[in-house]
Design a protein around this motif. Structure first.
Motif, short mmCIF file in Angstrom:
data_model
loop_
_atom_site.label_atom_id
_atom_site.label_comp_id
_atom_site.label_asym_id
_atom_site.label_seq_id
_atom_site.Cartn_x
_atom_site.Cartn_y
_atom_site.Cartn_z
N ILE A 12 41.03 40.62 40.34
CA ILE A 12 41.89 41.19 41.37
C ILE A 12 42.74 40.11 42.02
O ILE A 12 43.95 40.28 42.21
CB ILE A 12 41.03 41.92 42.45
CG1 ILE A 12 40.30 43.10 41.79
CG2 ILE A 12 41.87 42.38 43.62
CD1 ILE A 12 41.19 44.11 41.12
N ASP A 31 39.81 29.38 44.88
CA ASP A 31 38.79 29.75 43.89
C ASP A 31 38.14 28.48 43.39
O ASP A 31 38.83 27.53 43.04
CB ASP A 31 39.44 30.52 42.71
CG ASP A 31 38.44 31.37 41.95
OD1 ASP A 31 37.41 30.80 41.49
OD2 ASP A 31 38.67 32.57 41.80
N GLN A 34 33.40 29.80 40.76
CA GLN A 34 31.98 30.11 40.93
C GLN A 34 31.53 31.18 39.93
O GLN A 34 30.35 31.28 39.60
CB GLN A 34 31.76 30.61 42.37
CG GLN A 34 30.33 30.75 42.81
CD GLN A 34 29.62 29.40 42.97
OE1 GLN A 34 30.26 28.37 43.13
NE2 GLN A 34 28.30 29.43 42.91
N ARG A 35 32.47 31.95 39.41
CA ARG A 35 32.10 32.99 38.44
C ARG A 35 31.41 32.37 37.21
O ARG A 35 30.52 32.98 36.64
CB ARG A 35 33.33 33.81 38.02
CG ARG A 35 32.96 35.05 37.20
CD ARG A 35 34.17 35.95 36.92
NE ARG A 35 33.88 36.95 35.93
CZ ARG A 35 33.44 38.19 36.16
NH1 ARG A 35 33.25 38.58 37.40
NH2 ARG A 35 33.18 39.03 35.18
N ASP A 65 35.21 26.25 48.28
CA ASP A 65 34.10 27.22 48.25
C ASP A 65 34.12 27.97 49.58
O ASP A 65 34.05 27.33 50.64
CB ASP A 65 32.79 26.43 48.07
CG ASP A 65 31.60 27.34 47.85
OD1 ASP A 65 31.57 28.46 48.40
OD2 ASP A 65 30.68 26.91 47.12
N ILE A 66 34.19 29.28 49.54
CA ILE A 66 34.31 30.02 50.81
C ILE A 66 33.04 29.94 51.66
O ILE A 66 33.02 30.32 52.82
CB ILE A 66 34.71 31.50 50.61
CG1 ILE A 66 33.70 32.25 49.74
CG2 ILE A 66 36.12 31.61 50.04
CD1 ILE A 66 33.81 33.76 49.85
N LYS A 181 27.53 43.11 50.52
CA LYS A 181 28.92 43.58 50.63
C LYS A 181 29.07 44.49 51.85
O LYS A 181 30.11 44.49 52.52
CB LYS A 181 29.33 44.34 49.36
CG LYS A 181 29.43 43.50 48.11
CD LYS A 181 30.59 42.52 48.11
CE LYS A 181 31.93 43.17 47.83
NZ LYS A 181 33.01 42.14 47.75
N GLY A 205 35.88 51.38 43.27
CA GLY A 205 35.11 51.96 42.16
C GLY A 205 35.13 50.90 41.06
O GLY A 205 34.80 49.74 41.30
N LEU A 207 37.32 48.47 39.18
CA LEU A 207 38.65 47.85 39.18
C LEU A 207 38.72 47.04 37.89
O LEU A 207 37.81 46.26 37.61
CB LEU A 207 38.82 46.92 40.39
CG LEU A 207 38.23 47.40 41.72
CD1 LEU A 207 38.45 46.34 42.80
CD2 LEU A 207 38.84 48.71 42.16
N1 NAD Z 1 35.95 44.60 39.40
C1 NAD Z 1 35.33 45.64 39.88
O1 NAD Z 1 35.01 46.58 39.17
C2 NAD Z 1 35.04 45.72 41.35
C3 NAD Z 1 34.53 46.91 41.85
C4 NAD Z 1 34.28 47.03 43.21
C5 NAD Z 1 34.54 45.97 44.05
N2 NAD Z 1 35.02 44.81 43.54
C6 NAD Z 1 35.26 43.68 44.46
O2 NAD Z 1 36.55 43.18 44.27
C7 NAD Z 1 36.55 41.76 44.48
C8 NAD Z 1 37.17 41.08 43.29
O3 NAD Z 1 36.41 41.41 42.14
P1 NAD Z 1 36.81 40.85 40.72
O4 NAD Z 1 36.45 41.88 39.73
O5 NAD Z 1 38.19 40.31 40.76
O6 NAD Z 1 35.75 39.66 40.60
P2 NAD Z 1 35.87 38.33 39.76
O7 NAD Z 1 34.47 37.83 39.58
O8 NAD Z 1 36.73 38.52 38.56
O9 NAD Z 1 36.66 37.35 40.77
C9 NAD Z 1 36.05 36.76 41.87
C10 NAD Z 1 36.50 35.32 41.92
O10 NAD Z 1 35.94 34.73 43.09
C11 NAD Z 1 35.56 33.41 42.80
N3 NAD Z 1 34.49 33.02 43.71
C12 NAD Z 1 33.22 33.50 43.73
N4 NAD Z 1 32.52 32.89 44.66
C13 NAD Z 1 33.35 32.01 45.27
C14 NAD Z 1 33.19 31.08 46.32
N5 NAD Z 1 31.99 30.92 46.91
N6 NAD Z 1 34.25 30.35 46.73
C15 NAD Z 1 35.46 30.50 46.11
N7 NAD Z 1 35.66 31.35 45.08
C16 NAD Z 1 34.62 32.08 44.67
C17 NAD Z 1 35.09 33.45 41.34
O11 NAD Z 1 35.16 32.19 40.70
C18 NAD Z 1 36.03 34.48 40.73
O12 NAD Z 1 37.13 33.87 40.07
C19 NAD Z 1 35.11 41.38 44.76
O13 NAD Z 1 34.92 41.34 46.15
C20 NAD Z 1 34.31 42.52 44.18
O14 NAD Z 1 33.07 42.70 44.83
C21 NAD Z 1 35.29 44.66 42.21
#
Ligand code: NAD
Length: 355
Positions: A12, A31, A34-35, A65-66, A181, A205, A207
Motif C-alpha cells: 500500500i 520503511d 522489517q517485512r 523503525d517506527i 491493530k 479487507g 488489499l
Molecule cells: N494487504 C492487505 O490485505 C491488508 C488488509 C488489511 C489491512 N492491511 C493494512 O494495510 C497496511 C499496509 O499493508 P501492506 O499489505 O502494504 O503490508 P506490507 O507488509 O506489504 O507493507 C508494510 C511495510 O511496512 C514496513 N514496516 C514494518 N514494520 C516496520 C517498522 N517497525 N518500521 C518501519 N517500517 C516497517 C515493512 O518493511 C513493509 O515494507 C498495514 O497496516 C496492514 O495491516 C493490509
C-alpha cells in the motif's frame, strides 16, 4: 504537497507514493524492510524500495523503525508533512502469536509514536491509518450464512451489502494482530476526537495488487498466484475453500486516500474493500488465476481453519461512496488478478535469470 508515507516499500505504501507523486507531491517514505524480518527473504521489500528511488524524482527514503520513538519524533519535526499515510505494520493475523512484542510494538506503539509526533509537529495535517477488518474479530462468523456451490454468503438480508462500520468490535476473538491493530485504530480515532486532528481509519479487507510480496501468511491472492505460476501446492485451511474475501486493488486504495486528504474529516472510520462485486472464495480465485496463467492450480485441503479466520467477509462500501462520491472502485477483481499474474511472471523470470 509534502506527504510522509510509512511502510513505503510495502504494497500500500508504495502505491500511495506512486499515486501522490503523479499528482505532483514530494514524498518522504519510511520503511526499514522489517517485512523481511517478519517473513524471511520471501517477504523482502527492498526490490520495491529501489524501484521507488529509481522511478520517483521527488522521493526521499528514511530507513527509520517506527518503534524508535525519538527517531519518529525527530523525523516529523524535520519533515513537517502536509499529510501522513501510515501503512507500516506487522500485517499477519497468524504470525502475531509467535512474536507478540514485535507485533504490538510495531502496530500499536508505532502508531502512537506517529500520532504523537504528528500532534507535536503538524497537527493540522490529515493522518490516514491503514487498519484492518480483523478489528471485528471473528464476530462476522456469527452472521447466518448460506452455502452456495463455490462460496459462502450471508443469509441475513441485513448484510446484503456487506459489513458496515457500526459492526461490533467487542467480545470476539481477534488474534493478537487484530488486537494490536484495534488498539491503534481506537488511538487514531481518539487523536481525532480528543485533539481535533483530521484523521481516518481504513479497515481493510484484502488489499492487493501487482506490487504485493505475497507470502503464505499474508497477501492471499498474490501468494495464490505465485503458487500457481510456480506449480507449488497452495494450502487451503478449512471452510471447504469457500471462504469469501473482498479484494481491492492498491491503486483504488491510494485514490481513496487522495480524496480523503483533499477533503479530510475528523475521526472517521471506513470499511475499505472491493465490496461484494469484487469478492471471491479461494476456489473461485483458483479459477480466475488459472484462466490467466493457463496453469492448473495445485492445492491441498486441510480440515482445520485458521484461528478466528472469517468464513465470509465483504465490506459495505456505502459510507465511503456517500462521503466521497467522486471515488469508486475502478479496477475489477478479474483485472487485479490479471495484473498480479503478469507481475509475478516478470518477477519470477528475473529471479530465474539471476540463478
Ligand atoms: N494487504 C492487505 O490485505 C491488508 C488488509 C488489511 C489491512 N492491511 C493494512 O494495510 C497496511 C499496509 O499493508 P501492506 O499489505 O502494504 O503490508 P506490507 O507488509 O506489504 O507493507 C508494510 C511495510 O511496512 C514496513 N514496516 C514494518 N514494520 C516496520 C517498522 N517497525 N518500521 C518501519 N517500517 C516497517 C515493512 O518493511 C513493509 O515494507 C498495514 O497496516 C496492514 O495491516 C493490509
Amino acid at each position: 504537497m509534502k506527504i510522509l508515507v510509512t511502510g513505503s516499500a510495502g504494497l500500500i505504501g508504495s502505491e500511495v507514493c506512486r499515486f501522490f507523486h503523479q499528482q505532483g507531491s514530494h514524498i518522504h517514505g519510511v520503511d526499514n524492510n522489517q517485512r523481511a524480518v517478519f517473513f524471511g527473504p520471501q517477504g523482502d521489500t527492498l526490490w520495491n524500495r529501489r524501484r521507488l528511488s529509481a522511478d520517483l524524482s521527488r522521493y526521499t527514503h528514511h530507513d527509520v523503525d517506527i518503534r524508535n520513538r525519538d527517531a519518529v519524533l525527530q523525523l516529523l519535526q524535520l519533515v513537517k508533512p502536509d499529510a501522513i499515510v501510515h501503512a507500516a505494520a506487522q500485517p499477519s493475523h497468524d504470525l502475531a502469536a509467535s512474536m507478540p512484542f514485535d507485533d504490538f510494538d510495531t502496530n500499536a506503539v508505532g502508531t502512537l509514536n506517529l500520532l504523537e509526533a504528528a500532534r507535536q509537529g503538524c497537527p493540522e495535517s490529515p493522518f490516514v491509518y491503514l487498519s484492518t477488518n480483523k478489528v471485528y474479530g471473528d464476530r462476522p462468523n456469527t452472521i447466518a450464512l448460506q452455502e452456495l456451490e463455490t462460496r459462502w454468503d450471508f443469509a441475513d438480508p441485513a448484510f446484503e451489502h456487506g459489513i458496515s462500520e457500526d459492526f461490533s468490535i467487542d467480545q470476539s476473538k481477534h488474534s493478537l494482530f487484530g488486537a494490536s491493530k484495534l488498539a491503534a485504530d481506537v488511538m487514531v480515532q481518539e487523536y481525532g476526537r480528543y485533539f481535533g486532528m483530521p484523521c481516518c481509519v481504513l479497515r481493510g479487507g484484502c488489499l492487493t495488487g501487482p506490487n504485493h510480496s505475497g507470502v503464505e501468511l499474508h497477501g492471499f491472492l498474490s501468494y495464490l498466484v505465485k503458487c500457481n505460476l510456480e506449480g507449488k501446492e497452495y494450502r487451503v485451511y478449512g471452510y471447504k475453500g469457500k471462504q469469501v474475501r473482498d479484494n481491492i486493488h492498491s491503486e483504488d486504495v491510494a485514490r481513496f486516500i487522495w480524496e480523503f486528504i483533499k477533503s479530510p474529516r475528523v475521526a472517521e472510520v471506513y470499511n475499505l474493500g472491493g465490496g461484494k462485486a469484487n469478492s471471491c472464495s479461494i476456489l473461485e480465485a483458483f479459477k480466475i488465476a488459472e484462466s490467466f496463467s493457463g496453469k492448473a492450480q495445485h492445492f491441498t485441503y486441510l480440515d482445520e481453519n485458521r484461528i478466528g479466520d472469517h468464513i465470509c467477509y465483504y465490506s459495505d462500501l456505502r459510507k465511503m461512496l456517500a462521503h466521497y462520491p467522486q471515488w469508486d472502485i475502478t479496477i475489477s477483481l478479474t483485472e487485479t488478478i490479471r495484473q498480479i499474474v503478469e507481475s509475478w511472471h516478470g518477477r519470477l523470470s528475473e529471479v530465474n535469470k539471476a540463478l
